[in-house]
Design an enzyme around this catalytic site. Structure first.
Site, PDB file in Angstrom:
ATOM      1  N   ASN A 101      65.399   7.443 -24.738  1.00  0.00           N
ATOM      2  CA  ASN A 101      66.507   6.586 -25.189  1.00  0.00           C
ATOM      3  C   ASN A 101      67.398   7.280 -26.214  1.00  0.00           C
ATOM      4  O   ASN A 101      68.155   6.611 -26.927  1.00  0.00           O
ATOM      5  CB  ASN A 101      65.947   5.266 -25.769  1.00  0.00           C
ATOM      6  N   ASP A 123      67.000   8.638 -29.107  1.00  0.00           N
ATOM      7  CA  ASP A 123      66.867   8.559 -30.572  1.00  0.00           C
ATOM      8  C   ASP A 123      66.189   9.812 -31.121  1.00  0.00           C
ATOM      9  O   ASP A 123      65.903   9.892 -32.310  1.00  0.00           O
ATOM     10  CB  ASP A 123      66.099   7.286 -30.994  1.00  0.00           C
ATOM     11  N   ASP A 142      38.986   9.474 -33.409  1.00  0.00           N
ATOM     12  CA  ASP A 142      39.461  10.273 -34.530  1.00  0.00           C
ATOM     13  C   ASP A 142      38.408  10.366 -35.646  1.00  0.00           C
ATOM     14  O   ASP A 142      37.914   9.329 -36.102  1.00  0.00           O
ATOM     15  CB  ASP A 142      40.721   9.565 -35.078  1.00  0.00           C
ATOM     16  N   ASP A 161      43.782   7.028 -28.185  1.00  0.00           N
ATOM     17  CA  ASP A 161      43.270   7.581 -29.425  1.00  0.00           C
ATOM     18  C   ASP A 161      42.768   6.414 -30.284  1.00  0.00           C
ATOM     19  O   ASP A 161      43.520   5.447 -30.513  1.00  0.00           O
ATOM     20  CB  ASP A 161      44.408   8.321 -30.166  1.00  0.00           C
ATOM     21  N   ASP A 191      61.809  12.139 -24.792  1.00  0.00           N
ATOM     22  CA  ASP A 191      62.569  11.010 -25.359  1.00  0.00           C
ATOM     23  C   ASP A 191      63.466  10.426 -24.270  1.00  0.00           C
ATOM     24  O   ASP A 191      64.268  11.132 -23.675  1.00  0.00           O
ATOM     25  CB  ASP A 191      63.423  11.518 -26.530  1.00  0.00           C
TER      26      ASP A 191
HETATM   27  O1  TEU Z   1      42.220  15.141 -37.604  1.00  0.00           O
HETATM   28  C1  TEU Z   1      41.075  15.249 -38.432  1.00  0.00           C
HETATM   29  C2  TEU Z   1      41.001  16.585 -38.970  1.00  0.00           C
HETATM   30  O2  TEU Z   1      39.973  17.176 -39.070  1.00  0.00           O
HETATM   31  C3  TEU Z   1      42.277  17.193 -39.362  1.00  0.00           C
HETATM   32  O3  TEU Z   1      42.482  16.836 -40.722  1.00  0.00           O
HETATM   33  C4  TEU Z   1      42.156  18.646 -39.187  1.00  0.00           C
HETATM   34  O4  TEU Z   1      40.953  19.079 -39.798  1.00  0.00           O
HETATM   35  C5  TEU Z   1      43.264  19.280 -39.899  1.00  0.00           C
HETATM   36  O5  TEU Z   1      44.411  18.608 -39.483  1.00  0.00           O
HETATM   37  C6  TEU Z   1      43.271  20.724 -39.508  1.00  0.00           C
HETATM   38  O6  TEU Z   1      44.050  21.353 -40.463  1.00  0.00           O
HETATM   39  C7  TEU Z   1      42.425  13.816 -37.124  1.00  0.00           C
HETATM   40  C8  TEU Z   1      43.734  13.813 -36.356  1.00  0.00           C
HETATM   41  O7  TEU Z   1      43.609  14.682 -35.227  1.00  0.00           O
HETATM   42  C9  TEU Z   1      44.814  14.272 -37.296  1.00  0.00           C
HETATM   43  O8  TEU Z   1      46.061  14.408 -36.616  1.00  0.00           O
HETATM   44  C10 TEU Z   1      44.942  13.234 -38.400  1.00  0.00           C
HETATM   45  O9  TEU Z   1      45.880  13.696 -39.360  1.00  0.00           O
HETATM   46  C11 TEU Z   1      43.590  13.019 -39.106  1.00  0.00           C
HETATM   47  O10 TEU Z   1      42.484  12.906 -38.215  1.00  0.00           O
HETATM   48  C12 TEU Z   1      43.634  11.699 -39.871  1.00  0.00           C
HETATM   49  O11 TEU Z   1      43.702  10.652 -38.939  1.00  0.00           O
HETATM   50 CA    CA Z   2      62.883   7.715 -28.028  1.00  0.00          CA
END
Ligand code: TEU
Ligand code: CA
Length: 560
Positions: free
Chosen positions: A24, A26, A207, A99, A22
Site C-alpha cells: 500500500n 507506506d 521466542d 511467532d 509493501d
Molecule cells: O531474540 C532473542 C535473542 O536472543 C536476541 O536478543 C539475540 O540474542 C540477539 O538479537 C542477537 O544479537 C528474540 C527475537 O528473535 C528478537 O528479534 C527479539 O528482539 C528478542 O527475542 C526479544 O523478543
Molecule cells: Ca505497507
C-alpha cells in the site's frame, strides 16, 4: 512414516513482514504484500512459512513487543488479511507457523497497564515485580533488586512509582517479562495459542522460550564489561522450564487432531538440554534454535569480533549432529531477522558471491535436521553498507551505540564498524523483487533504504535462471524432498581436521550421499576413497576432476 513426522522432511521459510513486500505504498511490508508473493515461496519448494509477529504492537522491537495477541497491527493489515494469507498458504499445500512471543509482552498490553497500577490489581501478579534492594530507596541507582543487565542495554529492572516496585524486562523497558510461575498467566497463553490453532495456524516459533522460568532467588550475576550482572545462568534454563513446556504440550498440542509444528528459540541452550526438549519420546518440542554457531565469531559480546574458522564451524555443527543423532532433532539455519547475512558473514560476497552463497547452502541443507531459509537468503542477499549511524533502525544496535560511545567511551568509528558487521539491521533491508526503484519492495519511501546491489541481485533476475542462487536453493530443497537419505540418513563427518574443506556422509537404508564443500577462497585437493565410483548429483560449479576443488566448490555425490 507416520504423518506426524512431516516436519522432518519440511523446509521452512521465514518472513519478516516489515521488510518482505509493501502493498500500500507506506514503505512498510504488510500481509497483502506476502499474499502477492506466495508463488515466489511455493516455487522454491517451501513446506512451512514462519511469520514473524504481525500482532498489535507499538513496534519498539519491530513487533516482538506485543500489546494484543488476538489482533493484527494496522500497519500490517487486518485479521481478515491474516485469514486470507493462511488460506493462500494452505491452498498451495504449505503450512504456516506464527511467532509466539510470550516471555514478555509490550508495556502497552492491557495486562501490564493494569498490573502496574497497584499491588492489588486483577493482573498484579502477571508480571515479575520485586521490591527495591533492602536498605535502599526505590528509584535511585543501586536500588534495583539485582544487578542483571538487559539485552538492549541498561538494568533489567524498571522502577514503577505507582507500585513502589521494579518490574523485570530482559529486553527493552517496553517489554516486561510475564510471570510464568502464575498458573493464570500460563492458562491465558495456552488459550491464546489454541485460538490461533482453531483459526487454522499450524504451529509456533517460540521466542526465547527457554527464558520463561526464572530462579526465584533472582541472585546477582557475574559482572560484565558493561558493568551489569549476567543473569543468563538464572533464567536461561530455569527450574520449571520442562514442566511448563510439558504442560503446554499436553494442554495445547496433544489435544489437536494434527501435529502442531513447534520450534523453540533458545539462546544458550546446550546439546544435552536440546536433546531433552526434542526427544520424541519424552520431550516437549519438535526442535529448537540453538546459538552455538552464531556465537562463534565474537568473544561473548556480539559486537566484539573474534574471527571464526571453518574448523570451528565443523566442530560446532558436528557436536550438534552427534548429540541429536539417536533422539531429538536439529533445526538448521544460517540466517534470520537477528543475524547478519550468511554470504557476507561466512562466505565471500565479493569475488565468490554466487559460489559461496550456494556452497554454504549446500552444507546446511544436506545436514540432518529441518532447514530454515530466511527471506532473501534464497537470492544471496548481502549485508547492508550503513554509511552513517542514521541508516540503522534496530533498537539493539542503536542502544549499543549509545552505551558503547557514551558509557564505555569507545571510538564511534570502531563502534560503527562492529555494528556494520553484526547488526540485526543487516537482515532487515527490504527484499529485492526486481532491479527497479526500491527493488520493487514499495512504491513509496522504504522504512529502511534498499541495498544498491538490488539492480542486479533480485528475484526477477533469478527466478527461472538455471544458474541463479534461487534455482540452486530449489534444487537443494528438491533433493531433500526426493531423497529419504537427506531426511533419515545418519551423519558422519569426514576430514574432521581439514581447515577449509567440509565433508560428510549421509547414510540410510536407501543408500549413501557424500557432500564435499571447499569453504574458502583457495583451491583445495583432498584424498577421499569415497570419491571412487561416486555419481555427481548436484554441484554449484564443478569444473575440476573429483578430488580437486575450486574456491567455494560444493558437490553432492551419490555413492555406490
Ligand atoms: O531474540 C532473542 C535473542 O536472543 C536476541 O536478543 C539475540 O540474542 C540477539 O538479537 C542477537 O544479537 C528474540 C527475537 O528473535 C528478537 O528479534 C527479539 O528482539 C528478542 O527475542 C526479544 O523478543
Ligand atoms: Ca505497507
Amino acid at each position: 512414516r507416520p504423518d506426524s513426522d512431516w516436519w522432518k522432511s519440511a523446509v521452512v521459510y521465514q518472513v519478516y513482514p516489515r521488510s518482505f513486500a509493501d502493498s500500500n505504498g507506506d514503505g512498510i511490508g504488510d500481509l497483502r504484500g506476502i499474499i502477492e508473493h506466495l508463488d515466489h515461496i511455493q516455487l522454491l519448494g517451501i513446506d512451512v512459512v514462519w511469520l514473524s509477529p504481525v500482532y498489535r504492537s507499538p513496534q519498539d522491537d519491530n513487533g516482538y513487543d506485543i500489546s494484543d495477541y488476538q489482533d493484527v497491527d494496522p500497519v500490517f493489515g487486518t485479521l481478515a488479511d491474516l485469514d486470507e494469507l493462511v488460506t493462500g498458504i494452505h491452498l498451495r499445500g504449505m503450512r504456516i507457523i506464527l511467532d509466539l512471543v510470550v516471555n514478555h509482552t509490550s508495556d502497552e498490553h492491557a495486562w501490564f497497564q493494569d498490573s502496574r497500577t497497584s499491588r492489588t490489581s486483577a493482573h498484579a501478579d502477571w508480571y515479575v515485580w520485586r521490591d527495591p534492594r533492602p536498605g535502599t530507596t526505590g528509584g535511585t541507582p543501586g536500588a534495583e533488586p539485582n544487578n542483571w543487565g538487559a539485552f538492549f542495554g541498561g538494568s533489567a529492572w524498571e522502577w514503577e512509582p505507582a507500585r513502589g516496585q521494579y518490574y523485570l524486562h530482559l529486553f527493552s523497558k517496553k517489554q516486561p517479562d510475564l510471570n510464568w510461575d502464575n498458573d493464570v498467566v500460563r492458562a491465558a497463553v495456552y488459550g491464546m495459542m489454541t485460538s490461533w490453532l482453531d483459526r487454522g495456524v499450524d504451529g509456533f516459533r517460540m521466542d526465547v522460550i527457554n527464558f520463561i522460568s526464572k530462579d526465584p532467588g533472582f541472585p546477582d550475576g557475574a559482572v560484565l564489561a558493561n558493568g551489569y550482572g549476567d543473569g543468563t545462568p538464572f533464567f536461561s534454563y530455569g527450574p520449571h522450564i520442562h514442566d511448563y513446556l510439558a504442560e503446554m504440550k499436553s494442554t495445547v498440542f496433544d489435544t489437536r487432531p494434527t501435529t502442531v509444528f513447534t520450534v523453540g528459540e533458545m539462546p544458550t541452550v546446550t546439546p544435552e538440554q536440546a536433546a531433552r526438549f526434542t526427544d520424541a519420546r519424552t520431550g516437549q518440542l519438535n526442535m529448537v534454535f540453538q546459538f552455538e554457531h552464531v556465537d562463534l565469531d565474537h568473544d561473548g559480546v556480539k559486537w566484539n569480533h573474534r574471527p571464526a574458522t571453518v574448523l570451528d564451524l565443523k566442530r560446532s555443527f558436528g557436536r550438534w549432529q552427534e548429540a541429536l543423532a539417536e533422539h531429538g532433532w536439529n533445526s538448521l539455519y544460517w540466517s534470520n531477522h537477528d543475524q547478519p547475512r550468511v554470504v557476507s558473514r561466512w562466505g565471500n560476497d565479493r569475488e565468490y558471491w554466487y559460489e559461496s552463497a550456494t556452497a554454504l547452502a549446500t552444507v546446511l541443507h544436506l545436514h540432518r535436521g529441518t532447514p530454515y531459509v530466511y527471506q532473501g537468503e534464497e537470492l544471496g542477499m548481502t549485508n547492508g553498507t550503513f554509511a552513517t549511524l542514521d541508516e540503522f533502525r534496530d533498537i539493539e544496535s542503536l542502544n549499543y551505540y549509545d552505551v558503547a560511545t557514551n558509557t564505555l567511551g569507545l571510538a564511534p568509528d570502531d563502534v560503527l564498524t562492529g555494528m556494520r558487521r553484526i547488526s540485526r539491521d543487516n537482515a532487515r533491508l527490504p527484499v529485492h523483487w526486481d532491479g527497479g526503484a526500491h527493488a520493487g519492495f514499495t512504491t513509496g519511501e522504504p522504512w529502511m533504504p534498499v541495498h544498491s546491489n538490488h539492480t542486479w541481485l533480485n528475484a526477477a533476475a533469478q527466478v527461472g535462471d538455471p544458474n541463479s542462487v534461487y534455482t540452486f536453493y530449489r534444487r537443494l530443497i528438491g533433493l531433500r524432498h526426493s531423497s529419504r537419505i537427506v531426511v533419515d540418513g545418519t551423519f558422519t563427518m569426514l576430514l574432521a581436521d581439514h581447515p577449509t574443506v567440509y565433508a560428510f556422509i549421509r547414510e540410510s537404508i536407501d543408500g549413501r550421499l557424500l557432500v564435499v564443500a571447499n569453504l574458502s577462497d583457495e583451491p583445495a585437493s583432498v584424498e577421499l576413497d569415497e570419491l571412487d565410483g561416486a555419481e555427481l548429483l548436484l554441484a554449484n560449479h564443478a569444473r575440476t576432476p573429483a578430488g580437486r576443488f575450486d574456491p567455494w566448490d560444493a558437490r553432492v555425490y551419490r555413492l555406490p
